[in-house]
Design a protein around this motif. Structure first.
Motif, PDB file in Angstrom:
ATOM      1  N   SER A   1       0.813  -1.208   0.000  1.00 46.10           N
ATOM      2  CA  SER A   1       0.000   0.000   0.000  1.00 46.10           C
ATOM      3  C   SER A   1       0.850   1.264   0.000  1.00 46.10           C
ATOM      4  O   SER A   1       0.326   2.367  -0.115  1.00 46.10           O
ATOM      5  N   LEU A   2       2.149   1.105   0.131  1.00 50.27           N
ATOM      6  CA  LEU A   2       3.057   2.248   0.038  1.00 50.27           C
ATOM      7  C   LEU A   2       3.038   2.839  -1.374  1.00 50.27           C
ATOM      8  O   LEU A   2       2.720   2.158  -2.352  1.00 50.27           O
ATOM      9  N   HIS A   3       3.429   4.105  -1.446  1.00 50.96           N
ATOM     10  CA  HIS A   3       3.612   4.747  -2.748  1.00 50.96           C
ATOM     11  C   HIS A   3       4.603   3.909  -3.565  1.00 50.96           C
ATOM     12  O   HIS A   3       5.607   3.416  -3.027  1.00 50.96           O
ATOM     13  N   PRO A   4       4.378   3.741  -4.856  1.00 48.60           N
ATOM     14  CA  PRO A   4       5.278   2.893  -5.662  1.00 48.60           C
ATOM     15  C   PRO A   4       6.737   3.309  -5.567  1.00 48.60           C
ATOM     16  O   PRO A   4       7.630   2.449  -5.515  1.00 48.60           O
ATOM     17  N   ASP A   5       7.019   4.615  -5.548  1.00 53.37           N
ATOM     18  CA  ASP A   5       8.415   5.061  -5.440  1.00 53.37           C
ATOM     19  C   ASP A   5       9.014   4.674  -4.094  1.00 53.37           C
ATOM     20  O   ASP A   5      10.210   4.360  -3.994  1.00 53.37           O
ATOM     21  N   HIS A   6       8.188   4.724  -3.062  1.00 54.87           N
ATOM     22  CA  HIS A   6       8.675   4.374  -1.726  1.00 54.87           C
ATOM     23  C   HIS A   6       8.957   2.882  -1.635  1.00 54.87           C
ATOM     24  O   HIS A   6       9.981   2.460  -1.077  1.00 54.87           O
ATOM     25  N   LEU A   7       8.049   2.103  -2.155  1.00 53.45           N
ATOM     26  CA  LEU A   7       8.237   0.661  -2.120  1.00 53.45           C
ATOM     27  C   LEU A   7       9.475   0.261  -2.921  1.00 53.45           C
ATOM     28  O   LEU A   7      10.269  -0.594  -2.489  1.00 53.45           O
ATOM     29  N   ALA A   8       9.681   0.900  -4.076  1.00 52.91           N
ATOM     30  CA  ALA A   8      10.866   0.603  -4.889  1.00 52.91           C
ATOM     31  C   ALA A   8      12.142   0.977  -4.150  1.00 52.91           C
ATOM     32  O   ALA A   8      13.146   0.252  -4.192  1.00 52.91           O
ATOM     33  N   ASP A   9      12.119   2.106  -3.454  1.00 54.99           N
ATOM     34  CA  ASP A   9      13.297   2.553  -2.702  1.00 54.99           C
ATOM     35  C   ASP A   9      13.642   1.557  -1.604  1.00 54.99           C
ATOM     36  O   ASP A   9      14.817   1.213  -1.407  1.00 54.99           O
ATOM     37  N   LEU A  10      12.645   1.079  -0.902  1.00 53.51           N
ATOM     38  CA  LEU A  10      12.880   0.130   0.185  1.00 53.51           C
ATOM     39  C   LEU A  10      13.343  -1.219  -0.347  1.00 53.51           C
ATOM     40  O   LEU A  10      14.218  -1.868   0.244  1.00 53.51           O
ATOM     41  N   ARG A  11      12.801  -1.612  -1.470  1.00 49.00           N
ATOM     42  CA  ARG A  11      13.203  -2.900  -2.037  1.00 49.00           C
ATOM     43  C   ARG A  11      14.607  -2.844  -2.622  1.00 49.00           C
ATOM     44  O   ARG A  11      15.290  -3.873  -2.687  1.00 49.00           O
ATOM     45  N   ARG A  12      15.042  -1.671  -3.045  1.00 53.63           N
ATOM     46  CA  ARG A  12      16.434  -1.551  -3.503  1.00 53.63           C
ATOM     47  C   ARG A  12      17.412  -1.838  -2.370  1.00 53.63           C
ATOM     48  O   ARG A  12      18.554  -2.233  -2.618  1.00 53.63           O
ATOM     49  N   SER A  13      16.962  -1.620  -1.136  1.00 53.70           N
ATOM     50  CA  SER A  13      17.793  -1.967   0.024  1.00 53.70           C
ATOM     51  C   SER A  13      17.635  -3.425   0.418  1.00 53.70           C
ATOM     52  O   SER A  13      18.208  -3.853   1.431  1.00 53.70           O
ATOM     53  N   GLY A  14      16.861  -4.161  -0.347  1.00 51.51           N
ATOM     54  CA  GLY A  14      16.707  -5.586  -0.089  1.00 51.51           C
ATOM     55  C   GLY A  14      15.681  -5.916   0.971  1.00 51.51           C
ATOM     56  O   GLY A  14      15.649  -7.048   1.465  1.00 51.51           O
ATOM     57  N   LEU A  15      14.813  -4.967   1.331  1.00 48.15           N
ATOM     58  CA  LEU A  15      13.836  -5.213   2.387  1.00 48.15           C
ATOM     59  C   LEU A  15      12.640  -5.987   1.833  1.00 48.15           C
ATOM     60  O   LEU A  15      12.084  -5.642   0.789  1.00 48.15           O
ATOM     61  N   SER A  16      12.245  -7.009   2.540  1.00 44.61           N
ATOM     62  CA  SER A  16      11.076  -7.794   2.156  1.00 44.61           C
ATOM     63  C   SER A  16       9.807  -7.074   2.590  1.00 44.61           C
ATOM     64  O   SER A  16       9.837  -6.161   3.431  1.00 44.61           O
TER      65      SER A  16
END
Length: 690
Positions: A9-24
């Motif tokens: 439910s996060l903003h797509p840019d936010h979710l992408a940023d967090l996933r770039r750090s490898g966060l599940s």
């Protein structure tokens, strides 16, 4: 598995940023990271900054025991260019103290020094490491471990003693001496706390690209990180040789005499380490918890009655739920003489309360700085040896009674910048004698007595404290589960309690009401017996004087009396202090009588008595004071002073130094820590405490 939609439910840019750090998705959900809606940006960022960003996400610094947004940082999209040419990527609310970011579930590691601990910069890096099974905490920035020249309080609950500690900065610090200095300074601070510090050197990416711990763990295994840690650098490595000289000078300039001296020597004393109890894994029944605490206390200590045990049990749980209340009653454990069980009771309570800090002496400045930094449960034993000597100490303890007023202001640093310090924490005080009146008014008193011949209790041994740990954890769990309900509670208070006593018992009655009807009734009966009108007698000398004057007016059946006759009658009363009130044991004088009555706005005047006139008093002058201060006072049974230890300073004037009588009018305020002054008789220096 948890529903991934919480994270998605996060903003797509936010979710992408967090996933770039490898966060599940699971890690993001547990961390409670959330996007801020357009309407929230001005509230969180202020209108000025909100106009410069398109969107942002919030990272709460929280664990199971902390409000999700008590402290947070916000990542801005896009980063905002500041006037100094730097880009602000993360925003921290102004006026807030930086915090140590602790991923949920790491608490047990922090208090176990046998577990290695990694320290890095940035929340996402700590979350990624924790996700991969690496115990890791983080600061928001390389210098964010300090505030106002002092290390952050968040460092204190961590047990650093002989702990293998690995600092993991980004790979670019090795080409940036300014950044490497911050890493080295943090490492030296942790060494003074007992840590075995090494610095991990992350390899740069292709073309010298900066690599952080999260980036490294996205492309390497934890085994490779452990292998890299094996080759990490100690602070004595030649790489830090130039920084060592800088650090010595910096340390001396920034905080002389703080955690270590300019040569890196160990500090004086021992570091204070306070740990929150790990909450019990299962829900706890409140009645069983309170019953067990009461039984435990009564196993080892002779209490005056069952009401005292009920009060102690409720106060103990209240210490765990302290943040739910608006009033913090002091638990006052008093006795007429030594060897009445006060220290034993405190020994038991030390295993039951959260964030224990036990002391037999503390200065005023250490008191508020300790509370501000550690948020302890403070158990002050032997208070009769120092508390009565310090007006400032009594003022600080008084201020800590109500959350709204639990602050003191002090000048800090070379510029004496005004800063607020909290005095809000649970406090219990043990002493021989009585608390000063204003503190007694803010306390629930447990009057201890020496064990009689027929009274039997178990002998208390310190090893028993380990057996009490489950009770402490159960209290923590019950408080956690009921914190919201306690914040909304508004219990009915017995009519026998005056306003201040009602305030003191309200947080305890709130707990009892949530536990159930039986404890609700027991708590109210205990409140009546412990703090009802007959037990809460104002024993100050001025109130005793009012009671005696009221009785003398009645005895004479008159509405006026000359000062000389009033003094003569007062001095003639048995079991009263007036016969030896003056210097060197002399009787109360007319001037001293006027001094004692002055705080009530009662002064002698010329009155007519029959055909003559004299200076004296009319009963009408006293009516307001009688109505305000004598409602619960029984002049036939006044409280007796304890000449050896009473903190109300009724000492024997025969023992006072040979000093001259004062000539100025008495003030209701005293100066603390004053020596070589005239008229040191404490009877004539006492404060009337409104």
């Amino acid at each position: 598995m948890s529903d991934p939609d919480d994270a998605l439910s996060l903003h797509p840019d936010h979710l992408a940023d967090l996933r770039r750090s490898g966060l599940s998705d699971e890690t993001i959900r547990i961390a409670r990271i959330r996007s801020l809606g357009p309407g929230e940006l001005p509230r969180y960022l202020g209108h000025g900054l909100a106009t410069k960003v398109k969107h942002a996400y919030l990272i709460p610094y929280a664990d199971a025991e902390m409000d999700a947004e008590a402290f947070y940082r916000i990542k801005l999209f896009p980063a905002v260019l500041e006037g100094n040419g730097h880009h602000m990527r993360y925003y921290q609310p102004p006026g807030t103290v930086p915090r140590l970011f602790r991923p949920t579930g790491i608490r047990t590691v922090l208090v176990d020094p046998s577990r290695p601990l990694f320290v890095t910069e940035g929340e996402k890096k700590a979350l990624k490491a924790h996700q991969e099974g690496v115990a890791c905490v983080a600061f928001g920035g390389l210098w964010s471990w300090r505030l106002d020249g002092q290390p952050l309080p968040d460092l204190d609950p961590v047990d650093w003693s002989d702990r293998e500690t690995f600092l993991v900065p980004d790979s670019d610090v090795w080409t940036r001496p300014d950044l490497l200095r911050a890493v080295y300074a943090l490492g030296k601070e942790l060494e003074t706390r007992g840590a075995k510090v090494n610095v991990v050197k992350l390899p740069a990416g292709p073309g010298g690209q900066k690599v952080g711990l999260d980036d490294y763990l996205c492309t390497h295994s934890t085994e490779q990180l452990n292998a890299l840690s094996e080759s990490s650098l100690s602070l004595k490595h030649a790489t830090f040789s130039r920084i060592t000289e800088w650090w010595k000078g910096w340390r001396k300039r920034k905080s002389p005499g703080a955690s270590s001296d300019a040569n890196g020597n160990a500090p004086q004393g021992k570091s204070i380490i306070l740990a929150d109890p790990e909450p019990w894994p299962e829900p706890v029944k409140g009645d069983e918890l309170l019953n067990e605490i009461t039984r435990t206390v009564q196993r080892f200590v002779v209490l005056p009655d069952d009401a005292a045990g009920i009060a102690i049990a409720l106060w103990t749980v209240q210490a765990h739920a302290h943040e739910a209340g608006e009033v913090s009653p002091i638990l006052a454990v008093t006795s007429p003489l030594k060897r009445c069980g006060k220290t034993t009771l405190f020994g038991i309570m030390s295993a039951l309360v959260p964030r224990l800090l036990s002391t037999a002496n503390i200065t005023p400045s250490a008191l508020f700085r300790t509370i501000e930094r550690f948020k302890p449960t403070l158990l002050i034993d032997e208070a009769d040896t120092f508390l009565g000597l310090s007006d400032e100490m009594r003022g600080l303890l008084n201020a800590g009674h109500a959350r709204q007023t639990a602050w003191v202001v002090r000048g800090v640093g070379d510029e004496h910048e005004p800063r607020k310090f909290s005095t809000w924490c649970p406090k219990a005080i043990a002493l021989i004698g009585r608390l000063p009146d204003t503190l007694a008014d803010r306390a629930i008193e447990i009057p201890m007595r020496r064990r009689g011949k027929g009274e039997r209790v178990e002998r208390f041994r310190m090893r028993i404290l380990r057996d009490l740990e489950p009770l402490c954890r159960q209290a923590a769990r019950w408080a956690k589960d009921h914190l919201a309900a306690l914040q909304e509670a508004d219990p009915q208070v017995p009519e026998e309690l005056d306003d201040r006593a009602a305030d003191n018992w309200r947080p305890l009655l709130s707990i009892a009401d949530l536990v159930g009807d039986e404890w609700s009734a027991r708590a109210r009966e205990a409140a009546r017996r412990v703090s009802g009108g007959e037990r809460r007698v104002d024993g100050s000398a001025q109130v005793q004087l009012l009671a005696d004057i009221s009785e003398l007016f009645d005895k004479r059946n008159t509405d006026r009396i000359a000062s000389a006759e009033l003094v003569e009658d007062l001095v003639g009363l048995e079991e009263r202090p007036w016969n030896d009130w003056g210097k060197r044991g002399k009787p109360l004088s007319q001037r001293q009588l006027a001094d004692l009555l002055k705080p009530f706005e009662i002064a002698p005047k010329v009155i007519r008595i029959g055909t003559t006139t004299a200076r004296g008093y009319e009963r009408s002058q006293f009516e307001d004071a009688f109505s305000r201060y004598l409602q619960a006072f029984d002049p036939k049974h006044p409280q007796q002073d304890n000449d050896d230890a009473d903190l109300d300073a009724k000492n024997d004037p025969k023992q006072e130094a040979d000093v001259t009588d004062r000539k100025c009018e008495p003030s209701i305020y005293k100066e603390s820590d004053v020596t070589d002054v005239t008229d040191q008789d404490p009877k004539k220096r006492r404060i009337y405490e409104f």
